[in-house]
Write a protein that holds these residues in place. Structure first.
Motif, PDB file in Angstrom:
ATOM      1  N   CYS A  54       0.955  -1.387   0.332  1.00  0.00           N
ATOM      2  CA  CYS A  54       0.145   0.125  -0.182  1.00  0.00           C
ATOM      3  C   CYS A  54       0.757   1.420   0.113  1.00  0.00           C
ATOM      4  O   CYS A  54       1.201   0.868   1.032  1.00  0.00           O
ATOM      5  CB  CYS A  54      -0.685   0.149   1.179  1.00  0.00           C
ATOM      6  SG  CYS A  54      -1.871  -1.395   1.417  1.00  0.00           S
ATOM      7  N   GLU A  55       0.792   2.312  -1.267  1.00  0.00           N
ATOM      8  CA  GLU A  55       2.308   3.155  -1.692  1.00  0.00           C
ATOM      9  C   GLU A  55       2.247   3.622  -0.178  1.00  0.00           C
ATOM     10  O   GLU A  55       2.655   4.733   0.182  1.00  0.00           O
ATOM     11  CB  GLU A  55       1.515   3.560  -2.834  1.00  0.00           C
ATOM     12  CG  GLU A  55       3.020   4.110  -3.252  1.00  0.00           C
ATOM     13  CD  GLU A  55       2.190   4.643  -4.919  1.00  0.00           C
ATOM     14  OE1 GLU A  55       3.053   5.461  -5.200  1.00  0.00           O
ATOM     15  OE2 GLU A  55       2.141   3.932  -5.235  1.00  0.00           O
ATOM     16  N   GLU A  56       0.545   4.899  -0.294  1.00  0.00           N
ATOM     17  CA  GLU A  56       0.703   5.807   0.592  1.00  0.00           C
ATOM     18  C   GLU A  56       0.225   5.157   2.249  1.00  0.00           C
ATOM     19  O   GLU A  56       0.035   6.359   2.776  1.00  0.00           O
ATOM     20  CB  GLU A  56      -0.896   6.385  -0.134  1.00  0.00           C
ATOM     21  CG  GLU A  56       0.503   7.249  -1.139  1.00  0.00           C
ATOM     22  CD  GLU A  56      -1.201   8.842  -1.685  1.00  0.00           C
ATOM     23  OE1 GLU A  56      -1.541   9.256  -0.901  1.00  0.00           O
ATOM     24  OE2 GLU A  56      -0.170   9.486  -2.216  1.00  0.00           O
TER      25      GLU A  56
ATOM     26  N   GLU B 170      10.138   5.859  12.559  1.00  0.00           N
ATOM     27  CA  GLU B 170      10.094   5.593  11.099  1.00  0.00           C
ATOM     28  C   GLU B 170       9.840   6.693  10.548  1.00  0.00           C
ATOM     29  O   GLU B 170       8.356   6.336  11.013  1.00  0.00           O
ATOM     30  CB  GLU B 170      11.140   4.987  10.745  1.00  0.00           C
ATOM     31  CG  GLU B 170      11.382   5.298   9.144  1.00  0.00           C
ATOM     32  CD  GLU B 170      11.912   4.007   8.718  1.00  0.00           C
ATOM     33  OE1 GLU B 170      13.091   4.356   7.607  1.00  0.00           O
ATOM     34  OE2 GLU B 170      11.422   3.421   8.946  1.00  0.00           O
ATOM     35  N   PRO B 171       9.448   8.536  10.548  1.00  0.00           N
ATOM     36  CA  PRO B 171       8.530   8.988   9.915  1.00  0.00           C
ATOM     37  C   PRO B 171       8.038   8.119   8.427  1.00  0.00           C
ATOM     38  O   PRO B 171       8.681   8.044   7.237  1.00  0.00           O
ATOM     39  CB  PRO B 171       9.037   9.898   9.435  1.00  0.00           C
ATOM     40  CG  PRO B 171      10.517  10.007   9.090  1.00  0.00           C
ATOM     41  CD  PRO B 171      10.071   8.841   9.672  1.00  0.00           C
ATOM     42  N   GLU B 172       6.870   7.390   8.070  1.00  0.00           N
ATOM     43  CA  GLU B 172       6.209   6.625   7.272  1.00  0.00           C
ATOM     44  C   GLU B 172       6.149   7.611   6.820  1.00  0.00           C
ATOM     45  O   GLU B 172       6.150   6.409   4.768  1.00  0.00           O
ATOM     46  CB  GLU B 172       4.818   5.887   7.621  1.00  0.00           C
ATOM     47  CG  GLU B 172       4.943   4.867   9.005  1.00  0.00           C
ATOM     48  CD  GLU B 172       3.733   4.258   9.798  1.00  0.00           C
ATOM     49  OE1 GLU B 172       2.468   4.576   9.237  1.00  0.00           O
ATOM     50  OE2 GLU B 172       3.629   3.227  10.975  1.00  0.00           O
ATOM     51  N   ASN B 173       5.971   8.578   5.872  1.00  0.00           N
ATOM     52  CA  ASN B 173       5.379   9.532   4.701  1.00  0.00           C
ATOM     53  C   ASN B 173       6.340   9.350   3.698  1.00  0.00           C
ATOM     54  O   ASN B 173       6.582  10.128   3.042  1.00  0.00           O
ATOM     55  CB  ASN B 173       4.818  10.334   4.785  1.00  0.00           C
ATOM     56  CG  ASN B 173       5.498  11.518   5.885  1.00  0.00           C
ATOM     57  OD1 ASN B 173       6.487  11.049   6.442  1.00  0.00           O
ATOM     58  ND2 ASN B 173       5.146  12.750   5.967  1.00  0.00           N
ATOM     59  N   GLU B 174       7.909   8.916   4.247  1.00  0.00           N
ATOM     60  CA  GLU B 174       9.289   9.208   3.766  1.00  0.00           C
ATOM     61  C   GLU B 174       9.245   7.130   2.797  1.00  0.00           C
ATOM     62  O   GLU B 174      10.317   7.362   2.496  1.00  0.00           O
ATOM     63  CB  GLU B 174      10.213   9.483   4.112  1.00  0.00           C
ATOM     64  CG  GLU B 174       9.839  11.262   4.896  1.00  0.00           C
ATOM     65  CD  GLU B 174      11.093  11.362   5.466  1.00  0.00           C
ATOM     66  OE1 GLU B 174      12.149  10.978   5.561  1.00  0.00           O
ATOM     67  OE2 GLU B 174      10.613  12.412   6.044  1.00  0.00           O
ATOM     68  N   ILE B 175       8.207   6.455   3.082  1.00  0.00           N
ATOM     69  CA  ILE B 175       9.077   5.421   2.199  1.00  0.00           C
ATOM     70  C   ILE B 175       7.748   5.003   0.680  1.00  0.00           C
ATOM     71  O   ILE B 175       8.877   4.637   0.313  1.00  0.00           O
ATOM     72  CB  ILE B 175       8.486   4.230   3.443  1.00  0.00           C
ATOM     73  CG1 ILE B 175       9.523   4.523   5.019  1.00  0.00           C
ATOM     74  CG2 ILE B 175       8.769   2.838   3.508  1.00  0.00           C
ATOM     75  CD1 ILE B 175       8.821   3.285   6.061  1.00  0.00           C
TER      76      ILE B 175
ATOM     77  N   TYR C 274      10.560  -9.127  -0.410  1.00  0.00           N
ATOM     78  CA  TYR C 274      11.005  -8.262  -0.520  1.00  0.00           C
ATOM     79  C   TYR C 274      10.687  -6.913  -1.625  1.00  0.00           C
ATOM     80  O   TYR C 274       9.513  -7.111  -2.499  1.00  0.00           O
ATOM     81  CB  TYR C 274      12.183  -8.480  -1.812  1.00  0.00           C
ATOM     82  CG  TYR C 274      13.177  -8.891  -1.566  1.00  0.00           C
ATOM     83  CD1 TYR C 274      14.570  -9.330  -0.848  1.00  0.00           C
ATOM     84  CD2 TYR C 274      13.401 -10.322  -1.552  1.00  0.00           C
ATOM     85  CE1 TYR C 274      15.433 -10.424  -0.467  1.00  0.00           C
ATOM     86  CE2 TYR C 274      14.313 -11.332  -1.397  1.00  0.00           C
ATOM     87  CZ  TYR C 274      15.370 -11.494  -0.735  1.00  0.00           C
ATOM     88  OH  TYR C 274      16.296 -12.247  -0.148  1.00  0.00           O
ATOM     89  N   VAL C 275      10.927  -5.763  -0.796  1.00  0.00           N
ATOM     90  CA  VAL C 275       9.758  -5.003  -1.324  1.00  0.00           C
ATOM     91  C   VAL C 275      10.379  -3.454  -1.077  1.00  0.00           C
ATOM     92  O   VAL C 275      11.215  -2.802  -0.536  1.00  0.00           O
ATOM     93  CB  VAL C 275       9.152  -4.528  -0.008  1.00  0.00           C
ATOM     94  CG1 VAL C 275       8.000  -3.146   0.116  1.00  0.00           C
ATOM     95  CG2 VAL C 275       8.113  -5.271   0.650  1.00  0.00           C
ATOM     96  N   THR C 276      10.087  -3.084  -2.909  1.00  0.00           N
ATOM     97  CA  THR C 276      11.109  -1.652  -3.293  1.00  0.00           C
ATOM     98  C   THR C 276      10.157  -0.033  -2.646  1.00  0.00           C
ATOM     99  O   THR C 276       9.053  -0.237  -2.083  1.00  0.00           O
ATOM    100  CB  THR C 276      10.697  -0.853  -4.745  1.00  0.00           C
ATOM    101  OG1 THR C 276       9.301  -1.544  -5.313  1.00  0.00           O
ATOM    102  CG2 THR C 276      11.652  -2.860  -5.665  1.00  0.00           C
ATOM    103  N   CYS C 277      10.834   0.149  -1.944  1.00  0.00           N
ATOM    104  CA  CYS C 277      10.449   1.867  -1.287  1.00  0.00           C
ATOM    105  C   CYS C 277      10.625   2.615  -2.013  1.00  0.00           C
ATOM    106  O   CYS C 277      11.843   3.516  -2.565  1.00  0.00           O
ATOM    107  CB  CYS C 277      11.082   2.274  -0.417  1.00  0.00           C
ATOM    108  SG  CYS C 277      10.123   0.084   0.560  1.00  0.00           S
ATOM    109  N   PHE C 278       9.798   3.094  -2.714  1.00  0.00           N
ATOM    110  CA  PHE C 278       9.684   4.613  -3.965  1.00  0.00           C
ATOM    111  C   PHE C 278      10.750   5.703  -3.020  1.00  0.00           C
ATOM    112  O   PHE C 278      11.688   6.307  -3.602  1.00  0.00           O
ATOM    113  CB  PHE C 278       9.437   4.631  -4.898  1.00  0.00           C
ATOM    114  CG  PHE C 278       8.799   4.992  -6.377  1.00  0.00           C
ATOM    115  CD1 PHE C 278       9.681   4.871  -7.336  1.00  0.00           C
ATOM    116  CD2 PHE C 278       8.334   6.654  -6.411  1.00  0.00           C
ATOM    117  CE1 PHE C 278       9.832   5.296  -8.189  1.00  0.00           C
ATOM    118  CE2 PHE C 278       8.872   7.598  -6.969  1.00  0.00           C
ATOM    119  CZ  PHE C 278       9.181   6.968  -8.546  1.00  0.00           C
ATOM    120  N   GLU C 279      10.430   6.477  -2.545  1.00  0.00           N
ATOM    121  CA  GLU C 279      10.141   7.065  -1.884  1.00  0.00           C
ATOM    122  C   GLU C 279      11.672   7.523  -1.091  1.00  0.00           C
ATOM    123  O   GLU C 279      12.654   8.025  -0.905  1.00  0.00           O
ATOM    124  CB  GLU C 279       9.477   7.754  -0.771  1.00  0.00           C
ATOM    125  CG  GLU C 279       9.888   9.018  -0.629  1.00  0.00           C
ATOM    126  CD  GLU C 279       9.578  10.447  -1.345  1.00  0.00           C
ATOM    127  OE1 GLU C 279      10.264  11.229  -1.172  1.00  0.00           O
ATOM    128  OE2 GLU C 279       8.515   9.905  -2.466  1.00  0.00           O
TER     129      GLU C 279
END
Length: 182
Positions: free
Chosen positions: A50-52, A80-85, A100-105
């Protein structure tokens, strides 16, 4: 997955008839903008990013929506600030034990132990990791790095980046905003 912010859902289909069996809604906030998904080898479990919502959900699918079970797996470390992942895509290793999860932000690949249902490691790659693929034996993870226009190669036994495939030395540009590894 339905990435629509107004209706974040997962739609479960009958593979033989290609008709919808049911849909599942995600919780407000942590279930915002479902995107990537991976299915376990036996088809009984689906993992959704869930991206956002900065989360992953492990979903034991059933014959009906009432049979399905959603388990929330946070990908942010405590404090950790979640809105930065922004978890974007997910793949499961051949054993089914590791995702394995890519985290764009955040410019990382986050590792999830699927049995413990928790994030266990962060692999920094920089840029904006997008889509990914595992070799059939699960030894290497190839990560398309959108911002860097390269492919990061991670050795899954050490969980370290062992190579970055780039445009360097190839003459004219080969990669531009890498998207899907093949």
């Amino acid at each position: 997955t339905n990435w629509n912010p107004a209706n974040p859902t997962l739609h479960v289909l009958d593979a033989e008839t290609l008709t919808e069996k049911y849909s599942l809604g995600f919780p407000d906030g942590i279930g915002a903008m479902p995107h990537g998904l991976a299915v376990s080898a036996d088809g009984s479990t689906v993992y959704v990013t869930c991206e956002e919502g900065n989360s992953v959900f492990k979903i034991a699918v059933g014959e009906t929506a009432e049979d399905a079970r959603l388990t929330y797996i946070p990908v942010a470390a405590p404090g950790e600030p979640e809105n930065e992942i922004e978890p974007y895509q997910i793949v499961i290793d051949p054993s089914g034990r590791t995702a394995y999860v890519t985290c764009f932000e955040s410019g990382e690949v986050r590792v999830i132990d699927t049995e413990l249902e928790q994030m266990i490691q962060v692999i920094p790659v920089g840029g904006e990791p997008f889509l990914e693929a595992l070799t059939p034996d699960g030894r290497y993870l190839y990560v398309c790095n959108w911002e860097e226009s390269e492919v990061n190669v991670i050795d899954t036994s050490t969980r370290q980046v062992v190579a970055n495939v780039t445009n360097s030395g190839l003459g004219s540009p080969v990669f531009a905003r890498t998207h899907v590894p093949s």
